[in-house]
Motif scaffolding. Sequence first.
Motif, PDB file in Angstrom:
ATOM      1  N   ARG A 313      37.545  22.220   5.060  1.00 23.78           N
ATOM      2  CA  ARG A 313      38.435  21.962   6.308  1.00 23.78           C
ATOM      3  C   ARG A 313      37.480  22.242   7.602  1.00 23.78           C
ATOM      4  O   ARG A 313      37.664  21.461   8.574  1.00 23.78           O
ATOM      5  N   ASN A 314      36.773  23.371   7.529  1.00 25.29           N
ATOM      6  CA  ASN A 314      36.118  24.027   8.714  1.00 25.29           C
ATOM      7  C   ASN A 314      35.038  22.983   9.203  1.00 25.29           C
ATOM      8  O   ASN A 314      34.800  22.668  10.453  1.00 25.29           O
ATOM      9  N   THR A 315      34.587  22.468   8.109  1.00 25.72           N
ATOM     10  CA  THR A 315      33.192  21.405   8.210  1.00 25.72           C
ATOM     11  C   THR A 315      33.876  20.327   9.031  1.00 25.72           C
ATOM     12  O   THR A 315      33.338  19.744  10.119  1.00 25.72           O
ATOM     13  N   ILE A 316      34.906  19.691   8.813  1.00 24.11           N
ATOM     14  CA  ILE A 316      35.708  18.493   9.198  1.00 24.11           C
ATOM     15  C   ILE A 316      36.071  18.800  10.523  1.00 24.11           C
ATOM     16  O   ILE A 316      35.898  17.854  11.393  1.00 24.11           O
ATOM     17  N   ILE A 333      34.732   9.994  17.617  1.00 22.49           N
ATOM     18  CA  ILE A 333      35.572  10.733  16.645  1.00 22.49           C
ATOM     19  C   ILE A 333      35.142  10.156  15.178  1.00 22.49           C
ATOM     20  O   ILE A 333      34.750  10.807  14.116  1.00 22.49           O
ATOM     21  N   CYS A 334      35.038   8.892  15.030  1.00 17.75           N
ATOM     22  CA  CYS A 334      34.803   8.181  14.025  1.00 17.75           C
ATOM     23  C   CYS A 334      33.394   8.451  13.559  1.00 17.75           C
ATOM     24  O   CYS A 334      33.116   8.777  12.081  1.00 17.75           O
ATOM     25  N   TRP A 335      32.452   8.551  14.103  1.00 18.40           N
ATOM     26  CA  TRP A 335      30.905   8.817  14.037  1.00 18.40           C
ATOM     27  C   TRP A 335      31.019  10.353  13.301  1.00 18.40           C
ATOM     28  O   TRP A 335      30.458  10.780  12.465  1.00 18.40           O
ATOM     29  N   GLY A 336      31.935  11.200  14.076  1.00 11.76           N
ATOM     30  CA  GLY A 336      31.939  12.756  13.574  1.00 11.76           C
ATOM     31  C   GLY A 336      32.484  12.712  12.300  1.00 11.76           C
ATOM     32  O   GLY A 336      31.918  13.552  11.163  1.00 11.76           O
ATOM     33  N   ALA A 337      33.611  11.976  11.753  1.00 16.56           N
ATOM     34  CA  ALA A 337      34.301  11.946  10.489  1.00 16.56           C
ATOM     35  C   ALA A 337      33.271  11.336   9.537  1.00 16.56           C
ATOM     36  O   ALA A 337      33.357  11.960   8.260  1.00 16.56           O
ATOM     37  N   HIS A 339      29.830  11.541   9.690  1.00 16.13           N
ATOM     38  CA  HIS A 339      28.875  12.530   9.230  1.00 16.13           C
ATOM     39  C   HIS A 339      29.744  13.776   8.479  1.00 16.13           C
ATOM     40  O   HIS A 339      28.992  14.374   7.504  1.00 16.13           O
ATOM     41  N   ALA A 340      30.907  13.961   8.577  1.00 24.52           N
ATOM     42  CA  ALA A 340      31.793  15.135   7.860  1.00 24.52           C
ATOM     43  C   ALA A 340      32.022  14.442   6.221  1.00 24.52           C
ATOM     44  O   ALA A 340      31.674  15.431   5.530  1.00 24.52           O
TER      45      ALA A 340
END
Length: 477
Positions: A313-316, A333-337, A339-340
């Motif tokens: 959860r924290n990583t996301i 935001i999609c790019w961050g998701a 990589h998560a």
Amino acid sequence: MFFTSLPFLIFLPIVFLLYWFVFNKVKSQNLFIVAASYFFYGWLDWRFLILIFITTFSTFLSGILYEKFYNNFKLKKAITIFNILLNLLILCVFKYYNFFTDNLHLLFEGIGIHFDLTTLYLILPIGISFYTFQAIGYTFDVYSNKIKATNDGVAFFAYMSFFPQLTSGPISKAPEYLPQFLKKRDFDYNLAVDGMRQILWGVFKKMVVAESCATLVNPIFSDIHNQSGSTLLLGAIYYTFQIYCDFSGYSDIAVGIGKLFGIKLINNFNLPYFSRDITEFWRRWHISLTSWFRDYIYIPLGGNRVNKITRIRNTIIIFLISGLWHGANWTFICWGAYHAILFIPHLIFNVKVKHVDSHGFGRPLSSVNEIWKVLKTFCLVCLGWIIFRANTIKEAFDYIKGIFSASLFSFPQVIGYKALFFIILLLFVEWLQRTETHTLNISKIKSPMVRIGIYLIVFFLIMEYGGNQSAFIYFKF
């Protein structure tokens, strides 16, 4: 005023000479740094100075008040929270207000509710994400007793506004960085020479490699539906190297300039495209931001002390905030998701990073399996950069879909031999220098003629093949 512009080529030596030969006391040097930095930043737009002054002054004042009311836990906590919220408010209004209002408007329109939301036509101040995070980090460090709040306002303003890292980092932490402004700085010839080497290599990466790639990337991304799959693939690869050379080139120049003034900044990149997995990549890419998220968000949320579900959860959360930090667009935001999602399997299966050290790779890739891991990680990162570069999520998916079409196996419409040559040269030289603190650190070469020859070759390539004086990509973040 860009690092690669003519005004900066005049500005830097003047500031350097005055700094060491006229303002040669700690207080006067710091005051001069503030004046020079505000001139540098105001050159872009004088209105930016208002915001950085408010951020700096409020953060400095909060530290003073924190120390004054040190024994009053509730009051000093309130002071800390107020300053953090104030800085976040400034950041959100200038960077995210229109993004949130536009999306709220669409959300309510979707359920049949219509109302007008005021749009603010604000200029996004360059570097606001960087200096805001630096201010928040200082506030956290004071609150957690990692550093005592300084009462030297001039030194603190110099710490917050130091012009090499003001617009695009690296984001420096107060415990390692602020004390350098509180003590006497003597000119170090060897450090200054090393700084010049690092500046030269940074300029090469920006003006030669990044700009060569940009001339190919921009037309491809602006007309994706008329490109073959092979051309789109090359465009994605070229952008992968463009953003690396653009941003790491800026960081090299910033760190090198810092050395000229006796200030040691953190090296922000460490051969990221030689990473064997995505966790290693994030220990080598934009190191100052990654460590900021680790120290000020991930660890306060529990770090590695919590159970696996909470760690996921924290990583996301970290990656979604990281994506949003880069810009007010769903693509970030999609790019961050994305990589998560790549990161989560490493948490589930407790994959350990074994290869990262402070000076890059200490040994060559020892097996075909390791080479395959590097190539696989590079491809995954490259795919993510398509999402990052696209204007909309639909455009990103259209781009990816276009790559995996039948035309992927056709001959590309554009090759870009010059950019390809410089990318290969970059990778070759960086790999040879993988154990050094930076790529052009060639002080171990004993022959001065050989060293001078290398400098002249790099300088010639910059003068002969250097591209347009465009803004650094991370200026808009």
